[in-house]
Motif scaffolding. Structure first.
Motif, PDB file in Angstrom:
ATOM      1  N   LYS A   9       0.877  -1.242   0.161  1.00  0.00           N
ATOM      2  CA  LYS A   9      -0.046  -0.202   0.032  1.00  0.00           C
ATOM      3  C   LYS A   9       1.031   1.298  -0.178  1.00  0.00           C
ATOM      4  O   LYS A   9       0.561   2.204  -0.688  1.00  0.00           O
ATOM      5  N   GLN A  10       2.237   1.312   0.868  1.00  0.00           N
ATOM      6  CA  GLN A  10       2.807   2.386   0.917  1.00  0.00           C
ATOM      7  C   GLN A  10       3.488   2.604  -0.457  1.00  0.00           C
ATOM      8  O   GLN A  10       3.771   3.703  -0.850  1.00  0.00           O
ATOM      9  N   ALA A  11       3.753   1.722  -1.012  1.00  0.00           N
ATOM     10  CA  ALA A  11       4.610   1.616  -2.338  1.00  0.00           C
ATOM     11  C   ALA A  11       3.828   2.254  -3.363  1.00  0.00           C
ATOM     12  O   ALA A  11       4.137   3.169  -4.394  1.00  0.00           O
ATOM     13  N   ALA A  12       2.377   1.768  -3.242  1.00  0.00           N
ATOM     14  CA  ALA A  12       1.411   2.340  -4.228  1.00  0.00           C
ATOM     15  C   ALA A  12       1.357   3.700  -4.195  1.00  0.00           C
ATOM     16  O   ALA A  12       1.160   4.504  -4.908  1.00  0.00           O
ATOM     17  N   GLU A  13       1.105   4.270  -2.865  1.00  0.00           N
ATOM     18  CA  GLU A  13       0.986   5.750  -2.628  1.00  0.00           C
ATOM     19  C   GLU A  13       2.181   6.458  -2.951  1.00  0.00           C
ATOM     20  O   GLU A  13       1.958   7.550  -3.469  1.00  0.00           O
ATOM     21  N   PHE A  14       3.374   5.809  -2.722  1.00  0.00           N
ATOM     22  CA  PHE A  14       4.520   6.469  -3.128  1.00  0.00           C
ATOM     23  C   PHE A  14       4.562   6.763  -4.381  1.00  0.00           C
ATOM     24  O   PHE A  14       5.135   7.822  -5.023  1.00  0.00           O
ATOM     25  N   LEU A  15       4.140   5.866  -5.491  1.00  0.00           N
ATOM     26  CA  LEU A  15       4.267   5.862  -6.652  1.00  0.00           C
ATOM     27  C   LEU A  15       3.154   6.562  -7.304  1.00  0.00           C
ATOM     28  O   LEU A  15       3.325   6.844  -8.323  1.00  0.00           O
ATOM     29  N   VAL A  21      -2.745  -1.057 -10.652  1.00  0.00           N
ATOM     30  CA  VAL A  21      -1.644  -0.678 -11.568  1.00  0.00           C
ATOM     31  C   VAL A  21      -0.282  -1.086 -10.944  1.00  0.00           C
ATOM     32  O   VAL A  21       0.541  -1.893 -11.863  1.00  0.00           O
ATOM     33  N   LEU A  22      -0.172  -1.044  -9.427  1.00  0.00           N
ATOM     34  CA  LEU A  22       1.178  -1.410  -8.879  1.00  0.00           C
ATOM     35  C   LEU A  22       1.306  -3.099  -9.325  1.00  0.00           C
ATOM     36  O   LEU A  22       2.398  -3.666  -9.414  1.00  0.00           O
ATOM     37  N   MET A  23       0.055  -3.819  -9.027  1.00  0.00           N
ATOM     38  CA  MET A  23       0.141  -5.319  -9.373  1.00  0.00           C
ATOM     39  C   MET A  23       0.414  -5.774 -10.847  1.00  0.00           C
ATOM     40  O   MET A  23       1.458  -6.498 -11.103  1.00  0.00           O
ATOM     41  N   ARG A  41       7.482  -6.124  -0.198  1.00  0.00           N
ATOM     42  CA  ARG A  41       8.433  -5.076   0.516  1.00  0.00           C
ATOM     43  C   ARG A  41       9.089  -4.283  -0.821  1.00  0.00           C
ATOM     44  O   ARG A  41       9.581  -5.219  -1.712  1.00  0.00           O
ATOM     45  N   PHE A  42       9.004  -3.240  -0.626  1.00  0.00           N
ATOM     46  CA  PHE A  42       9.833  -2.180  -1.534  1.00  0.00           C
ATOM     47  C   PHE A  42      10.611  -1.412  -0.730  1.00  0.00           C
ATOM     48  O   PHE A  42      10.496  -0.763   0.131  1.00  0.00           O
TER      49      PHE A  42
END
Length: 67
Positions: A9-15, A21-23, A41-42
């Motif tokens: 979730k944090q990575a999607a928000e960051f991007l 879309v992240l998946m 984990r990213f």
């Protein structure tokens, strides 16, 4: 620790992309990530480097072609 780790979730928000879309990026692109158990984990710095090295025009065109 100087390299911040993000969950999915944090990575999607960051991007600034949706979870969907992240998946899709994880499935189709070489996104720097590790799956530990059933959780992604990213590295924040690795994502920054990945964005800086990539060609977003190619992906944008591909997303339009897929719809």
């Amino acid at each position: 620790m100087t390299d911040e780790l993000l969950d999915f979730k944090q990575a999607a928000e960051f991007l600034r992309v949706s979870d969907k879309v992240l998946m899709k990026l994880l499935q189709e692109e070489n996104v720097p990530a590790r799956k530990i158990g059933n959780q992604w984990r990213f590295s924040k710095q690795a994502l920054i480097n990945w964005i800086a090295e990539g060609n977003s025009r190619d992906y944008t065109k591909k997303m339009r072609d897929d719809t």
